[in-house]
Design a protein around this motif. Structure first.
Motif, PDB file in Angstrom:
ATOM      1  N   ALA A  79       0.811  -1.218   0.000  1.00 36.26           N
ATOM      2  CA  ALA A  79       0.000   0.000   0.000  1.00 36.26           C
ATOM      3  C   ALA A  79       0.849   1.275   0.000  1.00 36.26           C
ATOM      4  CB  ALA A  79      -0.917  -0.002   1.219  1.00 36.26           C
ATOM      5  N   GLY A  80       2.154   1.132   0.163  1.00 40.97           N
ATOM      6  CA  GLY A  80       3.025   2.307   0.196  1.00 40.97           C
ATOM      7  C   GLY A  80       3.118   2.973   1.554  1.00 40.97           C
ATOM      8  N   ASP A  81       2.593   2.308   2.589  1.00 40.70           N
ATOM      9  CA  ASP A  81       2.666   2.870   3.943  1.00 40.70           C
ATOM     10  C   ASP A  81       4.001   2.571   4.616  1.00 40.70           C
ATOM     11  OD1 ASP A  81       0.051   3.852   3.768  1.00 40.70           O
ATOM     12  OD2 ASP A  81      -0.783   1.915   4.396  1.00 40.70           O
ATOM     13  N   ALA A  82       4.745   1.626   4.066  1.00 41.64           N
ATOM     14  CA  ALA A  82       6.057   1.269   4.602  1.00 41.64           C
ATOM     15  C   ALA A  82       6.955   0.853   3.445  1.00 41.64           C
ATOM     16  CB  ALA A  82       5.947   0.141   5.624  1.00 41.64           C
ATOM     17  N   THR A  83       8.248   1.060   3.633  1.00 44.56           N
ATOM     18  CA  THR A  83       9.229   0.616   2.644  1.00 44.56           C
ATOM     19  C   THR A  83      10.298  -0.204   3.351  1.00 44.56           C
ATOM     20  OG1 THR A  83      10.639   2.582   2.884  1.00 44.56           O
ATOM     21  CG2 THR A  83       8.893   2.671   1.219  1.00 44.56           C
ATOM     22  N   VAL A  84      10.932  -1.095   2.598  1.00 45.60           N
ATOM     23  CA  VAL A  84      12.033  -1.880   3.146  1.00 45.60           C
ATOM     24  C   VAL A  84      13.239  -1.742   2.229  1.00 45.60           C
ATOM     25  CG1 VAL A  84      10.623  -3.560   4.405  1.00 45.60           C
ATOM     26  CG2 VAL A  84      11.140  -3.955   1.997  1.00 45.60           C
ATOM     27  N   GLU A  85      14.413  -1.657   2.828  1.00 48.12           N
ATOM     28  CA  GLU A  85      15.655  -1.475   2.071  1.00 48.12           C
ATOM     29  C   GLU A  85      16.770  -2.253   2.756  1.00 48.12           C
ATOM     30  OE1 GLU A  85      18.758   2.185   1.171  1.00 48.12           O
ATOM     31  OE2 GLU A  85      16.613   2.629   1.313  1.00 48.12           O
ATOM     32  N   VAL A  86      17.580  -2.932   1.983  1.00 42.68           N
ATOM     33  CA  VAL A  86      18.692  -3.696   2.542  1.00 42.68           C
ATOM     34  C   VAL A  86      19.877  -2.776   2.811  1.00 42.68           C
ATOM     35  CG1 VAL A  86      20.364  -5.529   2.109  1.00 42.68           C
ATOM     36  CG2 VAL A  86      17.971  -5.847   1.445  1.00 42.68           C
ATOM     37  N   VAL A  87      20.443  -2.893   4.003  1.00 43.46           N
ATOM     38  CA  VAL A  87      21.657  -2.164   4.387  1.00 43.46           C
ATOM     39  C   VAL A  87      22.709  -3.208   4.751  1.00 43.46           C
ATOM     40  CG1 VAL A  87      22.709  -0.594   6.066  1.00 43.46           C
ATOM     41  CG2 VAL A  87      20.400  -0.144   5.203  1.00 43.46           C
ATOM     42  N   ASP A  88      23.778  -3.245   3.986  1.00 46.06           N
ATOM     43  CA  ASP A  88      24.808  -4.270   4.138  1.00 46.06           C
ATOM     44  C   ASP A  88      26.011  -3.702   4.894  1.00 46.06           C
ATOM     45  OD1 ASP A  88      26.623  -6.332   3.906  1.00 46.06           O
ATOM     46  OD2 ASP A  88      26.392  -6.574   1.740  1.00 46.06           O
TER      47      ASP A  88
END
Length: 205
Positions: free
Chosen positions: A36-45
């Protein structure tokens, strides 16, 4: 919008954490809040930041960072509202690289929420117990639900006798619903803690 970082907590060559983080990101993309675009996820290495053993002269609680690698790490962590820590279990605890990365910062962690995806012979559960204690000291609110991936049931290996084979993550059917419950908690807690983050930011400025 709630921004969540999936932190790869191992820097070891051949680490399974990359594949685990990839599964977390893929599965999280099916979570209703993310769709829904209420949250985002991103990988941080962590491996991409090249953090040495803690080399700041002033304790992190003072926020007086002098090294460029610290400032870069601080800027990244500061931009997120919550975290999913992907961690293996090394000798009943978390990797030294992950503990070191936590110790570099303070305010950037504070008043945010975190969950855990662990893996190992025992599912990495003992690493998470130590990780919860460390994060409590930097005022991260850790959620109760966690994903535990035993290597004997949730990975497939080309050669099970080869200790350098990272394997393929093949989670059981129950793992994605568990991940979704954990994300529900992280998103809710991150939102609830936002006023505290805003107050701390206005006070610092």
């Amino acid at each position: 919008m709630i921004r969540i970082a999936i932190i790869i907590g191992s820097t070891r060559p051949g680490r399974r954490a990359v594949a685990v983080a990839r599964w977390v990101k893929e599965a999280a993309g099916r979570h209703p809040a993310v769709k829904a675009g209420d949250a985002t996820v991103e990988v941080v290495d962590l491996a991409e930041y090249g953090l040495p053993l803690l080399d700041e002269a002033v304790p992190a609680a003072f926020g007086q960072y002098s090294n460029e690698h610290t400032k870069r790490w601080a800027q990244t962590i500061d931009s997120f509202d919550g975290f999913v820590f992907v961690t293996p279990e090394y000798n009943r605890s978390m990797p030294a690289a992950l503990k070191n990365a936590i110790d570099f910062l303070y305010a950037e962690w504070r008043n945010k929420a975190a969950g855990f995806v662990s893996y190992g012979v025992h599912g990495g559960t003992r690493a998470v117990e130590h990780l919860r204690l460390a994060l409590a000291e930097v005022k991260i609110a850790d959620v109760a639900t966690q994903v535990s991936l035993p290597v004997f049931t949730d990975f497939t290996f080309t050669d099970p006798t080869d200790p350098t084979d990272p394997g393929v993550v093949t989670p059981g059917e129950h793992q994605e619903p568990t991940l979704f419950r954990m994300l529900d908690e992280i998103i809710a807690w991150s939102g609830a803690l936002k006023p505290l983050r805003n107050t701390a930011a206005s006070t610092a400025s």
